[in-house]
Design an enzyme around this catalytic site. Structure first.
Site, PDB file in Angstrom:
ATOM      1  N   LYS A  15     -35.252  13.838  93.596  1.00 37.78           N
ATOM      2  CA  LYS A  15     -35.765  13.659  94.820  1.00 37.78           C
ATOM      3  C   LYS A  15     -35.414  12.137  95.169  1.00 37.78           C
ATOM      4  O   LYS A  15     -35.086  11.449  94.239  1.00 37.78           O
ATOM      5  CB  LYS A  15     -37.422  13.594  95.199  1.00 37.78           C
ATOM      6  CG  LYS A  15     -37.734  15.095  94.929  1.00 37.78           C
ATOM      7  CD  LYS A  15     -39.339  15.485  95.066  1.00 37.78           C
ATOM      8  CE  LYS A  15     -39.772  16.844  95.159  1.00 37.78           C
ATOM      9  NZ  LYS A  15     -41.085  16.960  94.973  1.00 37.78           N
ATOM     10  N   TYR A  27     -38.120  24.040 101.786  1.00 39.42           N
ATOM     11  CA  TYR A  27     -39.741  24.141 101.706  1.00 39.42           C
ATOM     12  C   TYR A  27     -40.380  25.262 102.809  1.00 39.42           C
ATOM     13  O   TYR A  27     -41.531  24.721 103.099  1.00 39.42           O
ATOM     14  CB  TYR A  27     -40.364  22.843 101.852  1.00 39.42           C
ATOM     15  CG  TYR A  27     -40.123  21.821 100.351  1.00 39.42           C
ATOM     16  CD1 TYR A  27     -40.712  22.171  99.406  1.00 39.42           C
ATOM     17  CD2 TYR A  27     -39.318  20.602 100.646  1.00 39.42           C
ATOM     18  CE1 TYR A  27     -40.620  21.472  98.265  1.00 39.42           C
ATOM     19  CE2 TYR A  27     -39.151  19.931  99.378  1.00 39.42           C
ATOM     20  CZ  TYR A  27     -39.782  20.352  98.133  1.00 39.42           C
ATOM     21  OH  TYR A  27     -39.429  19.535  97.164  1.00 39.42           O
ATOM     22  N   PHE A  83     -49.017  18.149 105.438  1.00 44.55           N
ATOM     23  CA  PHE A  83     -48.099  17.221 104.860  1.00 44.55           C
ATOM     24  C   PHE A  83     -46.481  17.622 105.092  1.00 44.55           C
ATOM     25  O   PHE A  83     -45.488  16.659 104.697  1.00 44.55           O
ATOM     26  CB  PHE A  83     -48.321  16.789 103.344  1.00 44.55           C
ATOM     27  CG  PHE A  83     -48.265  18.146 102.487  1.00 44.55           C
ATOM     28  CD1 PHE A  83     -47.058  18.868 102.079  1.00 44.55           C
ATOM     29  CD2 PHE A  83     -49.311  18.982 102.335  1.00 44.55           C
ATOM     30  CE1 PHE A  83     -47.081  19.731 101.171  1.00 44.55           C
ATOM     31  CE2 PHE A  83     -49.406  20.163 101.395  1.00 44.55           C
ATOM     32  CZ  PHE A  83     -48.135  20.443 101.061  1.00 44.55           C
ATOM     33  N   ARG A 105     -40.709  23.807  84.365  1.00 47.14           N
ATOM     34  CA  ARG A 105     -42.003  23.403  85.199  1.00 47.14           C
ATOM     35  C   ARG A 105     -42.829  22.456  84.204  1.00 47.14           C
ATOM     36  O   ARG A 105     -43.765  21.470  84.643  1.00 47.14           O
ATOM     37  CB  ARG A 105     -42.693  24.486  85.706  1.00 47.14           C
ATOM     38  CG  ARG A 105     -42.065  25.243  86.886  1.00 47.14           C
ATOM     39  CD  ARG A 105     -42.155  24.831  88.120  1.00 47.14           C
ATOM     40  NE  ARG A 105     -43.573  24.757  88.655  1.00 47.14           N
ATOM     41  CZ  ARG A 105     -44.053  24.568  89.942  1.00 47.14           C
ATOM     42  NH1 ARG A 105     -43.241  23.922  90.583  1.00 47.14           N
ATOM     43  NH2 ARG A 105     -45.081  24.572  90.384  1.00 47.14           N
ATOM     44  N   THR A 155     -48.076  18.879  90.138  1.00 50.07           N
ATOM     45  CA  THR A 155     -47.523  18.219  91.291  1.00 50.07           C
ATOM     46  C   THR A 155     -48.164  16.977  91.573  1.00 50.07           C
ATOM     47  O   THR A 155     -47.430  16.028  91.866  1.00 50.07           O
ATOM     48  CB  THR A 155     -48.144  19.134  92.452  1.00 50.07           C
ATOM     49  OG1 THR A 155     -47.807  20.698  92.017  1.00 50.07           O
ATOM     50  CG2 THR A 155     -47.446  18.842  93.721  1.00 50.07           C
ATOM     51  N   ARG A 181     -43.134  13.512  85.447  1.00 50.88           N
ATOM     52  CA  ARG A 181     -44.102  13.200  86.573  1.00 50.88           C
ATOM     53  C   ARG A 181     -45.325  12.347  85.688  1.00 50.88           C
ATOM     54  O   ARG A 181     -45.796  11.123  86.417  1.00 50.88           O
ATOM     55  CB  ARG A 181     -44.758  14.259  87.448  1.00 50.88           C
ATOM     56  CG  ARG A 181     -44.004  14.938  88.374  1.00 50.88           C
ATOM     57  CD  ARG A 181     -44.295  16.195  88.933  1.00 50.88           C
ATOM     58  NE  ARG A 181     -43.481  16.634  90.083  1.00 50.88           N
ATOM     59  CZ  ARG A 181     -43.547  17.674  90.660  1.00 50.88           C
ATOM     60  NH1 ARG A 181     -44.661  18.923  90.108  1.00 50.88           N
ATOM     61  NH2 ARG A 181     -42.848  18.355  91.554  1.00 50.88           N
ATOM     62  N   ASN A 224     -43.375  12.180  93.621  1.00 50.74           N
ATOM     63  CA  ASN A 224     -43.308  12.971  92.453  1.00 50.74           C
ATOM     64  C   ASN A 224     -41.999  13.129  91.906  1.00 50.74           C
ATOM     65  O   ASN A 224     -41.676  13.925  90.866  1.00 50.74           O
ATOM     66  CB  ASN A 224     -44.316  13.986  92.258  1.00 50.74           C
ATOM     67  CG  ASN A 224     -43.827  15.084  93.298  1.00 50.74           C
ATOM     68  OD1 ASN A 224     -42.576  15.186  93.805  1.00 50.74           O
ATOM     69  ND2 ASN A 224     -44.665  16.135  93.427  1.00 50.74           N
ATOM     70  N   HIS A 239     -38.200  17.772  91.585  1.00 52.78           N
ATOM     71  CA  HIS A 239     -38.470  19.537  92.062  1.00 52.78           C
ATOM     72  C   HIS A 239     -37.968  20.226  91.019  1.00 52.78           C
ATOM     73  O   HIS A 239     -37.058  20.248  90.276  1.00 52.78           O
ATOM     74  CB  HIS A 239     -38.026  19.850  93.248  1.00 52.78           C
ATOM     75  CG  HIS A 239     -37.888  21.279  93.608  1.00 52.78           C
ATOM     76  ND1 HIS A 239     -38.960  21.893  94.096  1.00 52.78           N
ATOM     77  CD2 HIS A 239     -36.971  22.292  93.373  1.00 52.78           C
ATOM     78  CE1 HIS A 239     -38.690  23.185  94.217  1.00 52.78           C
ATOM     79  NE2 HIS A 239     -37.534  23.256  93.791  1.00 52.78           N
ATOM     80  N   GLU A 243     -32.956  29.105  95.555  1.00 46.63           N
ATOM     81  CA  GLU A 243     -32.704  27.635  95.833  1.00 46.63           C
ATOM     82  C   GLU A 243     -31.420  27.404  95.396  1.00 46.63           C
ATOM     83  O   GLU A 243     -30.806  26.445  96.004  1.00 46.63           O
ATOM     84  CB  GLU A 243     -33.949  26.957  95.051  1.00 46.63           C
ATOM     85  CG  GLU A 243     -35.197  27.291  95.800  1.00 46.63           C
ATOM     86  CD  GLU A 243     -36.433  26.658  94.924  1.00 46.63           C
ATOM     87  OE1 GLU A 243     -36.042  25.994  93.835  1.00 46.63           O
ATOM     88  OE2 GLU A 243     -37.520  26.777  95.310  1.00 46.63           O
TER      89      GLU A 243
HETATM   90  N1  UDP Z   1     -46.657  17.771  98.492  1.00 51.19           N
HETATM   91  C1  UDP Z   1     -47.169  16.546  99.115  1.00 51.19           C
HETATM   92  N2  UDP Z   1     -48.827  16.814  99.272  1.00 51.19           N
HETATM   93  C2  UDP Z   1     -49.406  17.888  99.012  1.00 51.19           C
HETATM   94  C3  UDP Z   1     -48.832  18.748  98.148  1.00 51.19           C
HETATM   95  C4  UDP Z   1     -47.479  18.741  98.159  1.00 51.19           C
HETATM   96  O1  UDP Z   1     -46.471  15.713  99.472  1.00 51.19           O
HETATM   97  O2  UDP Z   1     -50.611  17.838  98.936  1.00 51.19           O
HETATM   98  C5  UDP Z   1     -45.433  17.659  98.239  1.00 51.19           C
HETATM   99  C6  UDP Z   1     -44.710  17.057  96.896  1.00 51.19           C
HETATM  100  O3  UDP Z   1     -43.715  16.427  97.015  1.00 51.19           O
HETATM  101  C7  UDP Z   1     -44.560  18.297  96.166  1.00 51.19           C
HETATM  102  C8  UDP Z   1     -43.893  19.144  97.325  1.00 51.19           C
HETATM  103  O4  UDP Z   1     -44.790  18.948  98.224  1.00 51.19           O
HETATM  104  O5  UDP Z   1     -43.671  18.124  95.064  1.00 51.19           O
HETATM  105  C9  UDP Z   1     -43.862  20.820  97.172  1.00 51.19           C
HETATM  106  O6  UDP Z   1     -45.458  21.076  96.801  1.00 51.19           O
HETATM  107  P1  UDP Z   1     -45.630  22.254  95.776  1.00 51.19           P
HETATM  108  O7  UDP Z   1     -47.064  22.554  95.952  1.00 51.19           O
HETATM  109  O8  UDP Z   1     -44.461  23.359  95.846  1.00 51.19           O
HETATM  110  O9  UDP Z   1     -45.452  21.469  94.417  1.00 51.19           O
HETATM  111  P2  UDP Z   1     -44.362  21.402  93.214  1.00 51.19           P
HETATM  112  O10 UDP Z   1     -43.929  23.010  93.130  1.00 51.19           O
HETATM  113  O11 UDP Z   1     -43.313  20.449  93.743  1.00 51.19           O
HETATM  114  O12 UDP Z   1     -45.093  21.032  92.205  1.00 51.19           O
HETATM  115 MG    MG Z   2     -43.232  23.948  94.526  1.00 49.58          MG
END
Ligand code: UDP
Ligand code: MG
Length: 160
Positions: free
Chosen positions: A20, A60, A68, A96, A102, A113, A123, A126, A137
């Site tokens: 990112k 997304y 958010f 992952r 996250t 992370r 974070n 992705h 994707e």
């Molecule tokens: N995100 C955020 N606030 C939240 C949850 C998610 O800003 O409360 C952002 C964060 O950058 C995250 C992305 O949205 O990586 C996608 O969310 P997801 O739940 O898919 O998390 P990931 O798969 O990236 O762990």
């Molecule tokens: Mg995700």
């Protein structure tokens, strides 16, 4: 013993990994790529890219009702991202795990992370959450001709 689960874990899969804008600006590109290289996965696509808003929204789209979401789209489009396609046995779940959960404050030390970030909104990386989304994707972020099919000489030393 669940043989179907073991078999599923040993499928060759593809995942979309993206550094990112914060990871790029902070100079973490080499560090992050090297973790996937060292693990033994195969890089099939790699580019530096300024993401348009529409693409970020499509990527997304499952989160579009979240409060958010507007901030997330601003974040992802705020500077260049590094787009990657990685292939390997069980690469989706494994990536992952390498990335960590996250919220970086909850991510285990040793994960990307956990080691390199402090906030959910910054974070650094992705990773696709399922083999289906990995394919979706990669197709979304890469054009035809941007992916490379190749055979690593190390393959017999990485897989039996
Ligand atoms: N995100 C955020 N606030 C939240 C949850 C998610 O800003 O409360 C952002 C964060 O950058 C995250 C992305 O949205 O990586 C996608 O969310 P997801 O739940 O898919 O998390 P990931 O798969 O990236 O762990
Ligand atoms: Mg995700």
């Amino acid at each position: 013993f669940l043989p179907h689960l073991v078999a599923a874990m040993e499928e060759v899969e593809e995942t979309y990994i993206m550094i990112k804008p914060d990871g790029f600006q902070r100079g973490l590109v080499g560090e992050i790529i090297s973790r996937f290289e060292k693990k033994g996965f195969k890089l099939k696509g790699l580019k530096l890219f300024q993401c348009p808003k529409e693409l970020a929204q499509e990527h997304y789209k499952d989160l579009q009702s979240k409060p958010f979401f507007p901030k997330l789209i601003n974040y992802i489009t705020s500077g260049p991202v590094v787009c990657m396609a990685w292939e390997g046995i069980g690469v989706v779940a494994s990536a992952r795990k390498l990335i960590g959960v996250t919220n970086p404050l909850n991510a285990e030390p040793g994960t990307i992370r956990g080691d390199l970030a402090v906030q959910t909104g910054r974070n650094v990386v992705h990773g696709s959450d399922s083999p289906e989304n990995g394919k979706r994707e990669i197709a979304l972020w890469f054009k035809e001709g941007e992916l490379c099919e190749w055979t690593p000489v190390l393959e017999p030393w990485l897989t039996e």
